[in-house]
Design a protein around this motif. Structure first.
Motif, PDB file in Angstrom:
ATOM      1  N   GLN A 170      72.482   1.814  31.629  1.00 16.27           N
ATOM      2  CA  GLN A 170      71.567   1.470  30.539  1.00 16.27           C
ATOM      3  C   GLN A 170      70.400   0.625  31.025  1.00 16.27           C
ATOM      4  O   GLN A 170      69.251   0.857  30.657  1.00 16.27           O
ATOM      5  CB  GLN A 170      72.320   0.724  29.432  1.00 16.27           C
ATOM      6  CG  GLN A 170      73.269   1.587  28.634  1.00 16.27           C
ATOM      7  CD  GLN A 170      73.974   0.797  27.535  1.00 16.27           C
ATOM      8  OE1 GLN A 170      73.645  -0.358  27.280  1.00 16.27           O
ATOM      9  NE2 GLN A 170      74.946   1.429  26.912  1.00 16.27           N
ATOM     10  N   GLY A 171      70.695  -0.360  31.857  1.00 16.70           N
ATOM     11  CA  GLY A 171      69.644  -1.260  32.319  1.00 16.70           C
ATOM     12  C   GLY A 171      68.553  -0.532  33.082  1.00 16.70           C
ATOM     13  O   GLY A 171      67.362  -0.833  32.921  1.00 16.70           O
ATOM     14  N   ALA A 172      68.938   0.445  33.907  1.00 16.88           N
ATOM     15  CA  ALA A 172      67.953   1.193  34.685  1.00 16.88           C
ATOM     16  C   ALA A 172      67.047   2.006  33.771  1.00 16.88           C
ATOM     17  O   ALA A 172      65.828   2.095  34.002  1.00 16.88           O
ATOM     18  CB  ALA A 172      68.662   2.110  35.678  1.00 16.88           C
ATOM     19  N   VAL A 173      67.615   2.598  32.718  1.00 17.52           N
ATOM     20  CA  VAL A 173      66.808   3.382  31.783  1.00 17.52           C
ATOM     21  C   VAL A 173      65.876   2.464  30.986  1.00 17.52           C
ATOM     22  O   VAL A 173      64.704   2.799  30.752  1.00 17.52           O
ATOM     23  CB  VAL A 173      67.708   4.207  30.851  1.00 17.52           C
ATOM     24  CG1 VAL A 173      66.886   4.898  29.761  1.00 17.52           C
ATOM     25  CG2 VAL A 173      68.482   5.256  31.648  1.00 17.52           C
ATOM     26  N   LEU A 174      66.368   1.308  30.600  1.00 16.56           N
ATOM     27  CA  LEU A 174      65.518   0.360  29.869  1.00 16.56           C
ATOM     28  C   LEU A 174      64.382  -0.148  30.751  1.00 16.56           C
ATOM     29  O   LEU A 174      63.244  -0.304  30.286  1.00 16.56           O
ATOM     30  CB  LEU A 174      66.355  -0.815  29.353  1.00 16.56           C
ATOM     31  CG  LEU A 174      67.375  -0.482  28.266  1.00 16.56           C
ATOM     32  CD1 LEU A 174      68.223  -1.702  27.948  1.00 16.56           C
ATOM     33  CD2 LEU A 174      66.683   0.024  26.999  1.00 16.56           C
ATOM     34  N   ASN A 175      64.675  -0.401  32.020  1.00 16.50           N
ATOM     35  CA  ASN A 175      63.612  -0.800  32.943  1.00 16.50           C
ATOM     36  C   ASN A 175      62.567   0.300  33.070  1.00 16.50           C
ATOM     37  O   ASN A 175      61.362   0.028  33.158  1.00 16.50           O
ATOM     38  CB  ASN A 175      64.197  -1.124  34.316  1.00 16.50           C
ATOM     39  CG  ASN A 175      64.874  -2.482  34.356  1.00 16.50           C
ATOM     40  OD1 ASN A 175      64.530  -3.378  33.589  1.00 16.50           O
ATOM     41  ND2 ASN A 175      65.850  -2.622  35.239  1.00 16.50           N
ATOM     42  N   LEU A 176      63.021   1.551  33.070  1.00 14.86           N
ATOM     43  CA  LEU A 176      62.094   2.677  33.145  1.00 14.86           C
ATOM     44  C   LEU A 176      61.208   2.731  31.905  1.00 14.86           C
ATOM     45  O   LEU A 176      59.993   2.962  32.008  1.00 14.86           O
ATOM     46  CB  LEU A 176      62.871   3.983  33.295  1.00 14.86           C
ATOM     47  CG  LEU A 176      62.027   5.267  33.284  1.00 14.86           C
ATOM     48  CD1 LEU A 176      61.038   5.281  34.447  1.00 14.86           C
ATOM     49  CD2 LEU A 176      62.948   6.491  33.351  1.00 14.86           C
ATOM     50  N   VAL A 177      61.784   2.505  30.733  1.00 16.35           N
ATOM     51  CA  VAL A 177      61.000   2.503  29.497  1.00 16.35           C
ATOM     52  C   VAL A 177      59.908   1.433  29.570  1.00 16.35           C
ATOM     53  O   VAL A 177      58.741   1.681  29.233  1.00 16.35           O
ATOM     54  CB  VAL A 177      61.907   2.267  28.272  1.00 16.35           C
ATOM     55  CG1 VAL A 177      61.077   1.972  27.021  1.00 16.35           C
ATOM     56  CG2 VAL A 177      62.778   3.496  28.028  1.00 16.35           C
ATOM     57  N   ARG A 178      60.280   0.245  30.016  1.00 19.26           N
ATOM     58  CA  ARG A 178      59.283  -0.828  30.143  1.00 19.26           C
ATOM     59  C   ARG A 178      58.194  -0.465  31.135  1.00 19.26           C
ATOM     60  O   ARG A 178      57.008  -0.724  30.908  1.00 19.26           O
ATOM     61  CB  ARG A 178      59.976  -2.130  30.574  1.00 19.26           C
ATOM     62  CG  ARG A 178      60.793  -2.769  29.468  1.00 19.26           C
ATOM     63  CD  ARG A 178      61.487  -4.027  29.908  1.00 19.26           C
ATOM     64  NE  ARG A 178      60.605  -4.991  30.526  1.00 19.26           N
ATOM     65  CZ  ARG A 178      60.828  -6.298  30.566  1.00 19.26           C
ATOM     66  NH1 ARG A 178      61.912  -6.789  29.996  1.00 19.26           N
ATOM     67  NH2 ARG A 178      60.001  -7.109  31.171  1.00 19.26           N
ATOM     68  N   GLU A 179      58.586   0.141  32.242  1.00 20.73           N
ATOM     69  CA  GLU A 179      57.622   0.540  33.265  1.00 20.73           C
ATOM     70  C   GLU A 179      56.664   1.601  32.742  1.00 20.73           C
ATOM     71  O   GLU A 179      55.439   1.522  32.950  1.00 20.73           O
ATOM     72  CB  GLU A 179      58.381   1.065  34.481  1.00 20.73           C
ATOM     73  CG  GLU A 179      57.497   1.539  35.620  1.00 20.73           C
ATOM     74  CD  GLU A 179      58.309   2.131  36.749  1.00 20.73           C
ATOM     75  OE1 GLU A 179      57.969   3.230  37.215  1.00 20.73           O
ATOM     76  OE2 GLU A 179      59.301   1.482  37.164  1.00 20.73           O
ATOM     77  N   LEU A 180      57.203   2.603  32.036  1.00 21.46           N
ATOM     78  CA  LEU A 180      56.362   3.671  31.497  1.00 21.46           C
ATOM     79  C   LEU A 180      55.393   3.126  30.457  1.00 21.46           C
ATOM     80  O   LEU A 180      54.220   3.522  30.410  1.00 21.46           O
ATOM     81  CB  LEU A 180      57.235   4.766  30.872  1.00 21.46           C
ATOM     82  CG  LEU A 180      58.078   5.592  31.853  1.00 21.46           C
ATOM     83  CD1 LEU A 180      59.013   6.516  31.090  1.00 21.46           C
ATOM     84  CD2 LEU A 180      57.189   6.396  32.795  1.00 21.46           C
ATOM     85  N   GLN A 181      55.872   2.220  29.630  1.00 14.40           N
ATOM     86  CA  GLN A 181      54.988   1.645  28.611  1.00 14.40           C
ATOM     87  C   GLN A 181      53.859   0.866  29.258  1.00 14.40           C
ATOM     88  O   GLN A 181      52.688   0.971  28.857  1.00 14.40           O
ATOM     89  CB  GLN A 181      55.805   0.732  27.678  1.00 14.40           C
ATOM     90  CG  GLN A 181      55.120   0.418  26.362  1.00 14.40           C
ATOM     91  CD  GLN A 181      54.004  -0.606  26.509  1.00 14.40           C
ATOM     92  OE1 GLN A 181      54.108  -1.516  27.331  1.00 14.40           O
ATOM     93  NE2 GLN A 181      52.948  -0.464  25.723  1.00 14.40           N
ATOM     94  N   ARG A 182      54.191   0.118  30.292  1.00 16.36           N
ATOM     95  CA  ARG A 182      53.177  -0.695  30.979  1.00 16.36           C
ATOM     96  C   ARG A 182      52.161   0.186  31.708  1.00 16.36           C
ATOM     97  O   ARG A 182      50.953  -0.052  31.630  1.00 16.36           O
ATOM     98  CB  ARG A 182      53.868  -1.645  31.954  1.00 16.36           C
ATOM     99  CG  ARG A 182      52.943  -2.604  32.673  1.00 16.36           C
ATOM    100  CD  ARG A 182      53.728  -3.607  33.500  1.00 16.36           C
ATOM    101  NE  ARG A 182      54.535  -2.967  34.534  1.00 16.36           N
ATOM    102  CZ  ARG A 182      55.855  -2.896  34.516  1.00 16.36           C
ATOM    103  NH1 ARG A 182      56.532  -3.430  33.511  1.00 16.36           N
ATOM    104  NH2 ARG A 182      56.518  -2.308  35.500  1.00 16.36           N
ATOM    105  N   GLU A 183      52.638   1.220  32.398  1.00 12.85           N
ATOM    106  CA  GLU A 183      51.749   2.054  33.204  1.00 12.85           C
ATOM    107  C   GLU A 183      50.934   3.037  32.370  1.00 12.85           C
ATOM    108  O   GLU A 183      49.775   3.318  32.682  1.00 12.85           O
ATOM    109  CB  GLU A 183      52.569   2.824  34.243  1.00 12.85           C
ATOM    110  CG  GLU A 183      53.181   1.942  35.313  1.00 12.85           C
ATOM    111  CD  GLU A 183      53.899   2.750  36.381  1.00 12.85           C
ATOM    112  OE1 GLU A 183      53.874   4.000  36.295  1.00 12.85           O
ATOM    113  OE2 GLU A 183      54.469   2.131  37.295  1.00 12.85           O
ATOM    114  N   LEU A 184      51.536   3.569  31.311  1.00 17.24           N
ATOM    115  CA  LEU A 184      50.878   4.607  30.515  1.00 17.24           C
ATOM    116  C   LEU A 184      50.299   4.078  29.201  1.00 17.24           C
ATOM    117  O   LEU A 184      49.577   4.798  28.520  1.00 17.24           O
ATOM    118  CB  LEU A 184      51.868   5.743  30.206  1.00 17.24           C
ATOM    119  CG  LEU A 184      52.557   6.403  31.411  1.00 17.24           C
ATOM    120  CD1 LEU A 184      53.528   7.469  30.933  1.00 17.24           C
ATOM    121  CD2 LEU A 184      51.524   6.995  32.367  1.00 17.24           C
TER     122      LEU A 184
END
Length: 249
Positions: A170-184
């Protein structure tokens, strides 16, 4: 980045009102968390936004205009709780992602875009030929995110996308969501029953109970000093947090 707005939305199934006059705004470039227990109406609201649940009242607007729910290029893309059921097991993951890319690109351009999207969600493009059954749950959810992004959406709706995953993933997917929101700069409605998850990814939170929004505001503010008893109950279920009315402990 575009603004998604629900205005007095009502959804009924027979004599049961699943969503009761909900108004909620997802500002452009922000993640709004929608939290509540199973049966609170949060997933029904999401399904109404993408045309999967009939509305009996209200409006859903994108930058002030009604959201189109038909046609291939839909401005809202939804990522579902179970990534396996949302991916065709007969198609490779590359084919699933490519299917969502808007028409007009050449075969080479589509292949390159698939590779870019898989890299964006931290999957090796060399695995594009793999079937969903060959991937872990976390990897399948990454493919589901890539597929949603392939449609170049104005807003992504993520419906309990970590609840079917092991806690370690779960943590890895949540980190990905944060990363995508920040980058895109994504605009996202992030739905969960878990306030701890919402606290990690959302700047604004709305609490849904019996089909209605009972409390909303900046995430830090709502979680530090919740006004509604139901919000306090949800917060008490998060390990390591106990609240009394109006004051954190």
């Amino acid at each position: 980045m575009r603004e998604l707005r629900f205005e007095d939305v009502t959804v009924r199934y027979g004599h049961t009102t699943a969503v009761d006059g909900v108004s909620l705004t997802v500002p452009a470039g922000h993640v709004v968390g929608l939290v509540g227990e199973s049966g609170s109406g949060k997933s029904t609201l999401a399904r109404a936004a993408v045309g999967l649940a009939p509305m009996h009242g209200g409006r859903i607007l994108l930058d002030g205009e009604p959201v189109p729910t038909r046609g291939r290029n839909r401005p809202l893309q939804m990522v579902f709780q179970d990534p396996y059921s949302s991916l065709d097991p007969r198609m490779s993951i590359g084919e699933s992602v490519a299917e969502a890319i808007p028409p007009g690109a050449s075969r080479a351009d589509r292949r390159a875009e698939v590779g870019r999207l898989l890299e964006l969600v931290h999957l090796d493009p060399a695995r594009a030929a793999a079937r969903p059954s060959e991937l872990s749950g976390g990897q399948r959810q990454r493919v589901a995110l890539a597929r949603a992004l392939a449609g170049r959406p104005a807003v992504v709706i993520a419906d309990e996308i970590t609840s079917a995953l092991d806690v370690s993933i779960q943590g890895a997917v949540l980190n990905l969501v944060r990363e995508l929101q920040r980058e895109l700069g994504l605009s996202m409605l992030f739905i969960s029953h878990n306030l701890a998850v919402v606290r990690y990814v959302a700047t604004h939170v709305a609490v849904m109970h019996h089909g209605r929004i009972v409390e909303e505001g900046p995430t830090a503010q709502v979680l530090a000093a919740p006004d509604h008893d139901y919000t306090r109950e949800l917060l008490a279920a998060v390990p390591g947090t106990q609240h009394t009315k109006g004051s954190p402990r």
